[in-house]
Design a protein around this motif. Sequence first.
Motif, PDB file in Angstrom:
ATOM      1  N   TYR A  74       0.812  -1.213   0.000  1.00  0.00           N
ATOM      2  CA  TYR A  74       0.000   0.000   0.000  1.00  0.00           C
ATOM      3  C   TYR A  74       0.848   1.266   0.000  1.00  0.00           C
ATOM      4  N   ARG A  75       2.104   1.136  -0.293  1.00  0.00           N
ATOM      5  CA  ARG A  75       3.051   2.248  -0.217  1.00  0.00           C
ATOM      6  C   ARG A  75       2.513   3.517  -0.816  1.00  0.00           C
ATOM      7  N   PRO A  76       2.600   4.645  -0.200  1.00  0.00           N
ATOM      8  CA  PRO A  76       3.335   4.972   1.015  1.00  0.00           C
ATOM      9  C   PRO A  76       2.532   4.743   2.300  1.00  0.00           C
ATOM     10  N   PHE A  77       1.379   4.104   2.190  1.00  0.00           N
ATOM     11  CA  PHE A  77       0.508   3.909   3.347  1.00  0.00           C
ATOM     12  C   PHE A  77       0.811   2.595   4.043  1.00  0.00           C
ATOM     13  N   CYS A  78       0.243   2.418   5.241  1.00  0.00           N
ATOM     14  CA  CYS A  78       0.458   1.188   5.994  1.00  0.00           C
ATOM     15  C   CYS A  78      -0.635   0.158   5.719  1.00  0.00           C
ATOM     16  N   SER A  79      -1.771   0.610   5.194  1.00  0.00           N
ATOM     17  CA  SER A  79      -2.909  -0.291   5.005  1.00  0.00           C
ATOM     18  C   SER A  79      -3.868   0.280   3.964  1.00  0.00           C
ATOM     19  N   LYS A  80      -4.788  -0.564   3.540  1.00  0.00           N
ATOM     20  CA  LYS A  80      -5.823  -0.112   2.604  1.00  0.00           C
ATOM     21  C   LYS A  80      -6.686   0.960   3.264  1.00  0.00           C
ATOM     22  N   ARG A  81      -6.927   0.831   4.564  1.00  0.00           N
ATOM     23  CA  ARG A  81      -7.730   1.814   5.293  1.00  0.00           C
ATOM     24  C   ARG A  81      -7.119   3.210   5.178  1.00  0.00           C
ATOM     25  N   CYS A  82      -5.819   3.327   5.439  1.00  0.00           N
ATOM     26  CA  CYS A  82      -5.171   4.640   5.345  1.00  0.00           C
ATOM     27  C   CYS A  82      -5.147   5.137   3.895  1.00  0.00           C
ATOM     28  N   ALA A  83      -4.969   4.232   2.932  1.00  0.00           N
ATOM     29  CA  ALA A  83      -5.010   4.631   1.523  1.00  0.00           C
ATOM     30  C   ALA A  83      -6.400   5.171   1.174  1.00  0.00           C
ATOM     31  N   ASP A  84      -7.438   4.522   1.699  1.00  0.00           N
ATOM     32  CA  ASP A  84      -8.813   4.980   1.438  1.00  0.00           C
ATOM     33  C   ASP A  84      -9.101   6.324   2.110  1.00  0.00           C
ATOM     34  N   ILE A  85      -8.556   6.521   3.300  1.00  0.00           N
ATOM     35  CA  ILE A  85      -8.718   7.816   3.979  1.00  0.00           C
ATOM     36  C   ILE A  85      -8.100   8.913   3.130  1.00  0.00           C
ATOM     37  N   ASP A  86      -6.912   8.657   2.602  1.00  0.00           N
ATOM     38  CA  ASP A  86      -6.236   9.640   1.756  1.00  0.00           C
ATOM     39  C   ASP A  86      -7.041   9.920   0.489  1.00  0.00           C
ATOM     40  N   LEU A  87      -7.574   8.865  -0.133  1.00  0.00           N
ATOM     41  CA  LEU A  87      -8.398   9.040  -1.330  1.00  0.00           C
ATOM     42  C   LEU A  87      -9.612   9.914  -1.019  1.00  0.00           C
ATOM     43  N   GLY A  88     -10.231   9.681   0.120  1.00  0.00           N
ATOM     44  CA  GLY A  88     -11.373  10.502   0.527  1.00  0.00           C
ATOM     45  C   GLY A  88     -10.995  11.965   0.672  1.00  0.00           C
ATOM     46  N   LYS A  89      -9.796  12.219   1.188  1.00  0.00           N
ATOM     47  CA  LYS A  89      -9.340  13.605   1.318  1.00  0.00           C
ATOM     48  C   LYS A  89      -9.175  14.249  -0.056  1.00  0.00           C
ATOM     49  N   TRP A  90      -8.661  13.502  -1.023  1.00  0.00           N
ATOM     50  CA  TRP A  90      -8.528  14.040  -2.386  1.00  0.00           C
ATOM     51  C   TRP A  90      -9.907  14.340  -2.967  1.00  0.00           C
ATOM     52  N   ILE A  91     -10.835  13.413  -2.794  1.00  0.00           N
ATOM     53  CA  ILE A  91     -12.179  13.576  -3.366  1.00  0.00           C
ATOM     54  C   ILE A  91     -12.899  14.781  -2.752  1.00  0.00           C
ATOM     55  N   ARG A  92     -12.746  14.990  -1.442  1.00  0.00           N
ATOM     56  CA  ARG A  92     -13.381  16.130  -0.773  1.00  0.00           C
ATOM     57  C   ARG A  92     -12.695  17.446  -1.091  1.00  0.00           C
ATOM     58  N   GLY A  93     -11.512  17.394  -1.659  1.00  0.00           N
ATOM     59  CA  GLY A  93     -10.787  18.619  -1.979  1.00  0.00           C
ATOM     60  C   GLY A  93      -9.956  19.145  -0.821  1.00  0.00           C
ATOM     61  N   ASP A  94      -9.666  18.277   0.146  1.00  0.00           N
ATOM     62  CA  ASP A  94      -8.847  18.704   1.281  1.00  0.00           C
ATOM     63  C   ASP A  94      -7.426  19.079   0.851  1.00  0.00           C
ATOM     64  N   TYR A  95      -6.952  18.461  -0.210  1.00  0.00           N
ATOM     65  CA  TYR A  95      -5.625  18.776  -0.717  1.00  0.00           C
ATOM     66  C   TYR A  95      -5.784  19.763  -1.862  1.00  0.00           C
ATOM     67  N   ALA A  96      -5.537  21.005  -1.589  1.00  0.00           N
ATOM     68  CA  ALA A  96      -5.675  22.041  -2.609  1.00  0.00           C
ATOM     69  C   ALA A  96      -4.471  22.966  -2.537  1.00  0.00           C
ATOM     70  N   VAL A  97      -4.008  23.378  -3.678  1.00  0.00           N
ATOM     71  CA  VAL A  97      -2.899  24.318  -3.751  1.00  0.00           C
ATOM     72  C   VAL A  97      -3.497  25.709  -3.879  1.00  0.00           C
TER      73      VAL A  97
END
Length: 60
Positions: free
Chosen positions: A14-37
């Motif tokens: 799951y690199r760079p994550f430790c698990s599918k759960r953390c990878a899914d949390i990160d994906l959710g942040k991208w979808i919500r727009g939490d990561y914005a420049v």
Amino acid sequence: MTCPICAKPSDTRYRPFCSKRCADIDLGKWIRGDYAVPSEDPEDAERALDELDRPDGKPH
């Protein structure tokens, strides 16, 4: 390398994550727009305001 979500050691599956759960949390942040420049370009601000004014709220 540690997981950017929970700081546990990363798993090669799951690199760079430790698990599918953390990878899914990160994906959710991208979808919500939490990561914005942030942009200081006035055209970007105008475009965002125009999209908010559209009835469907979607970009053209």
